[in-house]
Scaffold this motif. Structure first.
Motif, PDB file in Angstrom:
ATOM      1  N   THR A 245       7.255  17.870  18.508  1.00 16.81           N
ATOM      2  CA  THR A 245       6.260  17.069  17.808  1.00 16.81           C
ATOM      3  C   THR A 245       6.917  16.047  16.890  1.00 16.81           C
ATOM      4  OG1 THR A 245       4.647  18.862  17.891  1.00 16.81           O
ATOM      5  CG2 THR A 245       4.296  17.167  16.235  1.00 16.81           C
ATOM      6  N   ILE A 246       7.987  16.440  16.202  1.00  8.84           N
ATOM      7  CA  ILE A 246       8.696  15.480  15.351  1.00  8.84           C
ATOM      8  C   ILE A 246       9.175  14.295  16.177  1.00  8.84           C
ATOM      9  CG2 ILE A 246      10.743  15.125  13.906  1.00  8.84           C
ATOM     10  CD1 ILE A 246      10.455  18.067  13.031  1.00  8.84           C
ATOM     11  N   ALA A 247       9.754  14.575  17.343  1.00  2.90           N
ATOM     12  CA  ALA A 247      10.238  13.492  18.208  1.00  2.90           C
ATOM     13  C   ALA A 247       9.077  12.651  18.742  1.00  2.90           C
ATOM     14  CB  ALA A 247      11.049  14.063  19.357  1.00  2.90           C
TER      15      ALA A 247
ATOM     16  N   GLY B 216      13.319  11.324   7.565  1.00  5.62           N
ATOM     17  CA  GLY B 216      12.444  10.258   8.017  1.00  5.62           C
ATOM     18  C   GLY B 216      11.444  10.662   9.082  1.00  5.62           C
ATOM     19  N   MET B 217      11.915  11.243  10.180  1.00  2.22           N
ATOM     20  CA  MET B 217      11.009  11.530  11.291  1.00  2.22           C
ATOM     21  C   MET B 217       9.998  12.616  10.944  1.00  2.22           C
ATOM     22  SD  MET B 217      13.342  11.024  14.718  1.00  2.22           S
ATOM     23  CE  MET B 217      14.882  11.771  14.167  1.00  2.22           C
ATOM     24  N   LYS B 218      10.401  13.618  10.221  1.00  2.00           N
ATOM     25  CA  LYS B 218       9.469  14.678   9.809  1.00  2.00           C
ATOM     26  C   LYS B 218       8.425  14.134   8.837  1.00  2.00           C
ATOM     27  CE  LYS B 218       8.127  19.046   9.224  1.00  2.00           C
ATOM     28  NZ  LYS B 218       7.155  18.846   8.137  1.00  2.00           N
ATOM     29  N   ASN B 219       8.719  13.046   8.146  1.00  2.00           N
ATOM     30  CA  ASN B 219       7.777  12.460   7.188  1.00  2.00           C
ATOM     31  C   ASN B 219       6.496  11.969   7.854  1.00  2.00           C
ATOM     32  OD1 ASN B 219       7.243  11.842   4.438  1.00  2.00           O
ATOM     33  ND2 ASN B 219       7.759   9.694   4.769  1.00  2.00           N
ATOM     34  N   TRP B 220       6.520  11.771   9.176  1.00  2.00           N
ATOM     35  CA  TRP B 220       5.308  11.319   9.862  1.00  2.00           C
ATOM     36  C   TRP B 220       4.250  12.402   9.985  1.00  2.00           C
ATOM     37  CZ3 TRP B 220       5.607   6.772   8.772  1.00  2.00           C
ATOM     38  CH2 TRP B 220       6.700   5.949   9.057  1.00  2.00           C
ATOM     39  N   PHE B 221       4.572  13.650   9.630  1.00  2.00           N
ATOM     40  CA  PHE B 221       3.516  14.655   9.578  1.00  2.00           C
ATOM     41  C   PHE B 221       2.449  14.244   8.567  1.00  2.00           C
ATOM     42  CE2 PHE B 221       4.895  18.901  11.536  1.00  2.00           C
ATOM     43  CZ  PHE B 221       5.643  18.273  12.512  1.00  2.00           C
ATOM     44  N   GLY B 222       2.822  13.433   7.600  1.00  2.00           N
ATOM     45  CA  GLY B 222       1.890  13.012   6.566  1.00  2.00           C
ATOM     46  C   GLY B 222       0.978  11.865   6.947  1.00  2.00           C
ATOM     47  N   ILE B 223       0.871  11.547   8.233  1.00  2.00           N
ATOM     48  CA  ILE B 223      -0.047  10.478   8.644  1.00  2.00           C
ATOM     49  C   ILE B 223      -1.447  11.009   8.919  1.00  2.00           C
ATOM     50  CG2 ILE B 223       1.837   9.111   9.607  1.00  2.00           C
ATOM     51  CD1 ILE B 223       0.879   9.892  12.413  1.00  2.00           C
ATOM     52  N   THR B 224      -1.648  12.325   8.825  1.00  2.00           N
ATOM     53  CA  THR B 224      -2.946  12.899   9.152  1.00  2.00           C
ATOM     54  C   THR B 224      -3.147  14.212   8.406  1.00  2.00           C
ATOM     55  OG1 THR B 224      -4.398  13.600  10.974  1.00  2.00           O
ATOM     56  CG2 THR B 224      -2.060  14.167  11.152  1.00  2.00           C
ATOM     57  N   LEU B 225      -4.394  14.568   8.216  1.00  2.00           N
ATOM     58  CA  LEU B 225      -4.756  15.890   7.714  1.00  2.00           C
ATOM     59  C   LEU B 225      -5.405  16.730   8.805  1.00  2.00           C
ATOM     60  CD1 LEU B 225      -6.297  14.920   4.241  1.00  2.00           C
ATOM     61  CD2 LEU B 225      -4.155  16.153   4.630  1.00  2.00           C
ATOM     62  N   HIS B 226      -5.606  16.154   9.975  1.00  2.00           N
ATOM     63  CA  HIS B 226      -6.376  16.783  11.040  1.00  2.00           C
ATOM     64  C   HIS B 226      -5.555  17.858  11.761  1.00  2.00           C
ATOM     65  CE1 HIS B 226      -9.234  17.168  14.318  1.00  2.00           C
ATOM     66  NE2 HIS B 226      -8.273  16.932  15.182  1.00  2.00           N
ATOM     67  N   GLU B 227      -5.953  19.113  11.640  1.00  2.00           N
ATOM     68  CA  GLU B 227      -5.364  20.223  12.402  1.00  2.00           C
ATOM     69  C   GLU B 227      -3.838  20.159  12.439  1.00  2.00           C
ATOM     70  OE1 GLU B 227      -7.121  20.500  16.271  1.00  2.00           O
ATOM     71  OE2 GLU B 227      -9.134  20.812  15.485  1.00  2.00           O
ATOM     72  N   ARG B 228      -3.233  19.864  11.285  1.00  2.00           N
ATOM     73  CA  ARG B 228      -1.799  19.635  11.272  1.00  2.00           C
ATOM     74  C   ARG B 228      -0.999  20.899  11.588  1.00  2.00           C
ATOM     75  NH1 ARG B 228      -0.232  15.841   6.431  1.00  2.00           N
ATOM     76  NH2 ARG B 228       0.149  17.714   5.214  1.00  2.00           N
ATOM     77  N   ALA B 229      -1.618  22.052  11.429  1.00  2.00           N
ATOM     78  CA  ALA B 229      -0.926  23.296  11.768  1.00  2.00           C
ATOM     79  C   ALA B 229      -0.521  23.331  13.238  1.00  2.00           C
ATOM     80  CB  ALA B 229      -1.815  24.497  11.437  1.00  2.00           C
ATOM     81  N   ARG B 230      -1.249  22.602  14.069  1.00  2.00           N
ATOM     82  CA  ARG B 230      -0.906  22.566  15.501  1.00  2.00           C
ATOM     83  C   ARG B 230       0.445  21.911  15.745  1.00  2.00           C
ATOM     84  NH1 ARG B 230      -5.548  19.868  18.832  1.00  2.00           N
ATOM     85  NH2 ARG B 230      -3.913  20.051  20.422  1.00  2.00           N
TER      86      ARG B 230
ATOM     87  N   ILE C 175       0.857  -1.184   0.000  1.00  2.00           N
ATOM     88  CA  ILE C 175       0.000   0.000   0.000  1.00  2.00           C
ATOM     89  C   ILE C 175       0.892   1.232   0.000  1.00  2.00           C
ATOM     90  CG2 ILE C 175      -1.762   1.290   1.262  1.00  2.00           C
ATOM     91  CD1 ILE C 175      -2.598  -1.401   2.534  1.00  2.00           C
ATOM     92  N   VAL C 176       0.568   2.197  -0.831  1.00  2.00           N
ATOM     93  CA  VAL C 176       1.302   3.457  -0.895  1.00  2.00           C
ATOM     94  C   VAL C 176       0.333   4.592  -0.621  1.00  2.00           C
ATOM     95  CG1 VAL C 176       2.539   5.059  -2.408  1.00  2.00           C
ATOM     96  CG2 VAL C 176       3.056   2.613  -2.490  1.00  2.00           C
ATOM     97  N   GLY C 177       0.703   5.478   0.299  1.00  2.00           N
ATOM     98  CA  GLY C 177      -0.160   6.609   0.573  1.00  2.00           C
ATOM     99  C   GLY C 177       0.507   7.653   1.436  1.00  2.00           C
ATOM    100  N   ASP C 178      -0.075   8.845   1.421  1.00  2.00           N
ATOM    101  CA  ASP C 178       0.394   9.973   2.199  1.00  2.00           C
ATOM    102  C   ASP C 178      -0.777  10.942   2.335  1.00  2.00           C
ATOM    103  OD1 ASP C 178       2.108  11.600   3.623  1.00  2.00           O
ATOM    104  OD2 ASP C 178       3.253  12.307   1.895  1.00  2.00           O
ATOM    105  N   CYS C 179      -0.622  11.943   3.184  1.00  2.00           N
ATOM    106  CA  CYS C 179      -1.615  13.003   3.324  1.00  2.00           C
ATOM    107  C   CYS C 179      -0.969  14.304   2.873  1.00  2.00           C
ATOM    108  CB  CYS C 179      -2.096  13.107   4.778  1.00  2.00           C
ATOM    109  SG  CYS C 179      -2.964  11.638   5.385  1.00  2.00           S
ATOM    110  N   PRO C 180      -1.072  14.649   1.598  1.00  2.00           N
ATOM    111  CA  PRO C 180      -0.347  15.804   1.064  1.00  2.00           C
ATOM    112  C   PRO C 180      -0.823  17.129   1.638  1.00  2.00           C
ATOM    113  CG  PRO C 180      -1.068  14.332  -0.691  1.00  2.00           C
ATOM    114  CD  PRO C 180      -1.769  13.900   0.558  1.00  2.00           C
ATOM    115  N   VAL C 181       0.060  18.121   1.545  1.00  2.00           N
ATOM    116  CA  VAL C 181      -0.312  19.488   1.895  1.00  2.00           C
ATOM    117  C   VAL C 181      -1.189  20.057   0.786  1.00  2.00           C
ATOM    118  CG1 VAL C 181       0.559  21.798   2.417  1.00  2.00           C
ATOM    119  CG2 VAL C 181       1.832  19.776   3.192  1.00  2.00           C
ATOM    120  N   ASN C 182      -0.798  19.853  -0.458  1.00  2.00           N
ATOM    121  CA  ASN C 182      -1.607  20.276  -1.606  1.00  2.00           C
ATOM    122  C   ASN C 182      -2.684  19.235  -1.914  1.00  2.00           C
ATOM    123  OD1 ASN C 182       1.335  21.619  -3.256  1.00  2.00           O
ATOM    124  ND2 ASN C 182      -0.112  22.678  -1.942  1.00  2.00           N
TER     125      ASN C 182
END
Length: 287
Positions: A197-199, A175-189, A97-104
């Motif tokens: 948050t990265i850690a 690698g670790m920053k890439n986990w921001f792409g696990i959600t679209l929910h209120e990611r600005a927080r 399975i390939v997927g991400d939650c893009p910013v755009n």
């Protein structure tokens, strides 16, 4: 599982697998062909069949964040992604399975990046966030419960496949920053206490392997980029089971002083890995 806020609550499994005895802690393969770099690096770290077993479902998590072409270096290189998928299939994975939650916009980003076409040609199932569903997990004590990309919880193994690039706030994204792409929910927080948050996300998601694409590296004006003058061709792929070590390697590649990449020390303090990647037994290969 139990219902929580319209989705399902659970935990992200620990997907780590220790490399075989005698394998190096970090492998870097360099050469003009990205697919050859992937194959050589995976083989040297013990072979993907050591990490992925026949019949397993594997989530490959590239960076598919931006409406950018491969040449602009803002997303994972399509050739690298295809080579990783083919390696998973060769190892006997039942499904990739390939997927991400893009910013755009997800549809346009998946298409413009070339990653959807590359993944499907290699035999993966490509999932957009709207089609994947969410499962609610506890991210951290400060962030609380959060809906995340469902395959993150349901997959048997996870391969983190980021691109190494500059980031205007964290200095480095890998690698670790890439986990921001696990959600679209209120990611600005996430940016209120970015390094912490990265850690925290690195403590939540413990992948089987991290494979860093450094084929084209956005050296400035990341993470979005856009100017080809900001991209340097490094023609490298790095592989490690240590998410801290491989991000420290990416920081060095980008010329970012490690003491200024605060999340490295925070993640190491959580016991997630070692900043001194050379002490793990760095192996470099020319393909």
């Amino acid at each position: 599982w139990r219902r929580f806020g319209g989705s399902t609550e659970g935990q992200v499994p620990d997907h780590r697998v220790a490399p075989p005895p005698g394998a190096p802690g970090l492998v870097v393969a360099r050469g003009k062909d990205p697919a050859s770099n992937v194959r050589a690096a995976l083989e040297r770290i013990g072979g993907l069949r050591h990490f992925v077993k026949r019949g397993e479902v594997v989530l490959v998590k590239p960076n598919i964040g931006w409406e950018r072409t491969p040449a602009q270096g803002a997303n994972t290189d399509p050739t690298v992604l295809a080579a990783v998928i083919l390696a998973c299939r060769d190892a006997g994975a039942r499904e990739v399975i390939v997927g991400d939650c893009p910013v755009n916009d997800a549809g346009r980003t998946y298409a413009m990046s070339g990653l959807r076409e590359a993944a499907e040609r290699a035999g993966a199932r490509v999932v957009l966030p709207a089609d994947a569903g969410t499962l609610t997990v506890r991210l951290s004590s400060s962030l609380g419960n959060w809906p995340v990309f469902a395959p993150l919880v349901r997959a048997d193994k996870i391969l983190n496949l980021p691109v190494a690039k500059h980031h205007g706030s964290s200095r480095v994204t890998a690698g670790m920053k890439n986990w921001f792409g696990i959600t679209l929910h209120e990611r600005a927080r996430f940016h209120a206490a970015l390094d912490r948050t990265i850690a925290d996300l690195a403590a939540l998601v413990r992948p089987t392997l991290t494979i860093v694409d450094a084929t084209r590296v956005l050296m400035r004006n990341g993470p979005r980029g856009g100017n080809l003058a900001d991209v340097r061709e490094h023609h490298a792929v790095a592989v490690s089971a240590d998410p801290v070590a491989i991000d420290a390697w990416a920081a060095d590649l980008l010329g970012a002083p490690r003491q200024e990449v605060e999340y490295l020390a925070l993640a190491a303090a959580k016991g997630l890995g070692k900043v001194d990647y050379r002490a793990l037994g760095l192996t470099e290969i020319t393909t």
